[in-house]
Design a protein around this motif. Sequence first.
Motif, mmCIF file in Angstrom:
data_model
loop_
_atom_site.group_PDB
_atom_site.id
_atom_site.type_symbol
_atom_site.label_atom_id
_atom_site.label_comp_id
_atom_site.label_asym_id
_atom_site.label_seq_id
_atom_site.Cartn_x
_atom_site.Cartn_y
_atom_site.Cartn_z
ATOM 1 N N LEU A 58 0.827 -1.210 0.000
ATOM 2 C CA LEU A 58 0.000 0.000 0.000
ATOM 3 C C LEU A 58 0.861 1.259 0.000
ATOM 4 C CD1 LEU A 58 -2.822 -1.078 2.477
ATOM 5 C CD2 LEU A 58 -3.028 -0.749 0.001
ATOM 6 N N TRP A 59 1.963 1.250 0.738
ATOM 7 C CA TRP A 59 2.856 2.415 0.738
ATOM 8 C C TRP A 59 3.469 2.629 -0.637
ATOM 9 C CZ3 TRP A 59 2.994 6.593 3.258
ATOM 10 C CH2 TRP A 59 2.587 6.647 4.581
ATOM 11 N N LYS A 60 3.810 1.525 -1.308
ATOM 12 C CA LYS A 60 4.334 1.667 -2.676
ATOM 13 C C LYS A 60 3.296 2.310 -3.579
ATOM 14 C CE LYS A 60 7.653 -2.140 -2.615
ATOM 15 N NZ LYS A 60 7.988 -3.483 -3.127
ATOM 16 N N GLN A 61 2.043 1.882 -3.431
ATOM 17 C CA GLN A 61 0.971 2.463 -4.245
ATOM 18 C C GLN A 61 0.783 3.940 -3.925
ATOM 19 O OE1 GLN A 61 -2.521 0.064 -3.597
ATOM 20 N NE2 GLN A 61 -1.724 -1.660 -4.772
ATOM 21 N N VAL A 62 0.861 4.278 -2.640
ATOM 22 C CA VAL A 62 0.725 5.689 -2.236
ATOM 23 C C VAL A 62 1.853 6.514 -2.847
ATOM 24 C CG1 VAL A 62 0.933 7.252 -0.260
ATOM 25 C CG2 VAL A 62 -0.560 5.259 -0.109
ATOM 26 N N GLN A 63 3.072 5.996 -2.779
ATOM 27 C CA GLN A 63 4.218 6.724 -3.335
ATOM 28 C C GLN A 63 4.081 6.882 -4.848
ATOM 29 O OE1 GLN A 63 7.373 4.263 -1.803
ATOM 30 N NE2 GLN A 63 7.650 5.541 0.016
ATOM 31 N N GLN A 64 3.624 5.833 -5.528
ATOM 32 C CA GLN A 64 3.427 5.921 -6.979
ATOM 33 C C GLN A 64 2.342 6.940 -7.306
ATOM 34 O OE1 GLN A 64 2.588 1.843 -7.987
ATOM 35 N NE2 GLN A 64 4.742 1.306 -8.221
ATOM 36 N N SER A 65 1.269 6.915 -6.539
ATOM 37 C CA SER A 65 0.184 7.873 -6.760
ATOM 38 C C SER A 65 0.651 9.299 -6.507
ATOM 39 C CB SER A 65 -1.009 7.549 -5.847
ATOM 40 O OG SER A 65 -1.557 6.301 -6.180
ATOM 41 N N GLN A 66 1.439 9.467 -5.477
ATOM 42 C CA GLN A 66 1.968 10.803 -5.163
ATOM 43 C C GLN A 66 2.887 11.294 -6.280
ATOM 44 O OE1 GLN A 66 4.065 10.991 -1.435
ATOM 45 N NE2 GLN A 66 3.842 13.209 -1.304
ATOM 46 N N GLN A 67 3.702 10.399 -6.822
ATOM 47 C CA GLN A 67 4.584 10.778 -7.922
ATOM 48 C C GLN A 67 3.764 11.152 -9.157
ATOM 49 O OE1 GLN A 67 7.471 7.808 -9.019
ATOM 50 N NE2 GLN A 67 8.401 9.095 -10.569
ATOM 51 N N LYS A 68 2.721 10.375 -9.445
ATOM 52 C CA LYS A 68 1.866 10.686 -10.592
ATOM 53 C C LYS A 68 1.169 12.028 -10.392
ATOM 54 C CE LYS A 68 0.924 5.980 -12.121
ATOM 55 N NZ LYS A 68 -0.108 4.944 -12.297
ATOM 56 N N LEU A 69 0.744 12.301 -9.168
ATOM 57 C CA LEU A 69 0.098 13.578 -8.871
ATOM 58 C C LEU A 69 1.064 14.731 -9.082
ATOM 59 C CD1 LEU A 69 -2.265 15.246 -7.746
ATOM 60 C CD2 LEU A 69 -1.374 14.770 -5.457
ATOM 61 N N GLU A 70 2.295 14.588 -8.608
ATOM 62 C CA GLU A 70 3.298 15.633 -8.788
ATOM 63 C C GLU A 70 3.586 15.858 -10.270
ATOM 64 O OE1 GLU A 70 6.596 14.326 -6.408
ATOM 65 O OE2 GLU A 70 5.568 14.775 -4.524
ATOM 66 N N GLU A 71 3.667 14.769 -11.030
ATOM 67 C CA GLU A 71 3.902 14.899 -12.471
ATOM 68 C C GLU A 71 2.729 15.590 -13.145
ATOM 69 O OE1 GLU A 71 4.646 10.870 -13.708
ATOM 70 O OE2 GLU A 71 6.642 10.834 -12.801
ATOM 71 N N ALA A 72 1.508 15.244 -12.730
ATOM 72 C CA ALA A 72 0.320 15.872 -13.306
ATOM 73 C C ALA A 72 0.268 17.358 -12.970
ATOM 74 C CB ALA A 72 -0.944 15.164 -12.809
#
Length: 78
Positions: free
Chosen positions: A28-42
């Motif tokens: 779940l933390w990996k998913q959160v980190q990936q989502s956060q990275q995608k959000l920052e990129e967006a």
Amino acid sequence: MDSYQELELVVDKMVEEFSRIKKENEQLWKQVQQSQQKLEEAELKIRELELRLESESKTISSLIKRVKVSLDENSKKT
């Protein structure tokens, strides 16, 4: 089954459950980190698009003014 064996089973099940939960938590933390990275990129992409829109809007406004001036000059000549 004596109390010691029962306690040992309970502890074993708790350890198994802890290991399962820990693994799930890490995923779940990996998913959160990936989502956060995608959000920052967006957010970065949005900012880039906003800047581009602003720049192109200024360019279009400038071109419209030039066309109006040109039309005004041509209408005065005729």
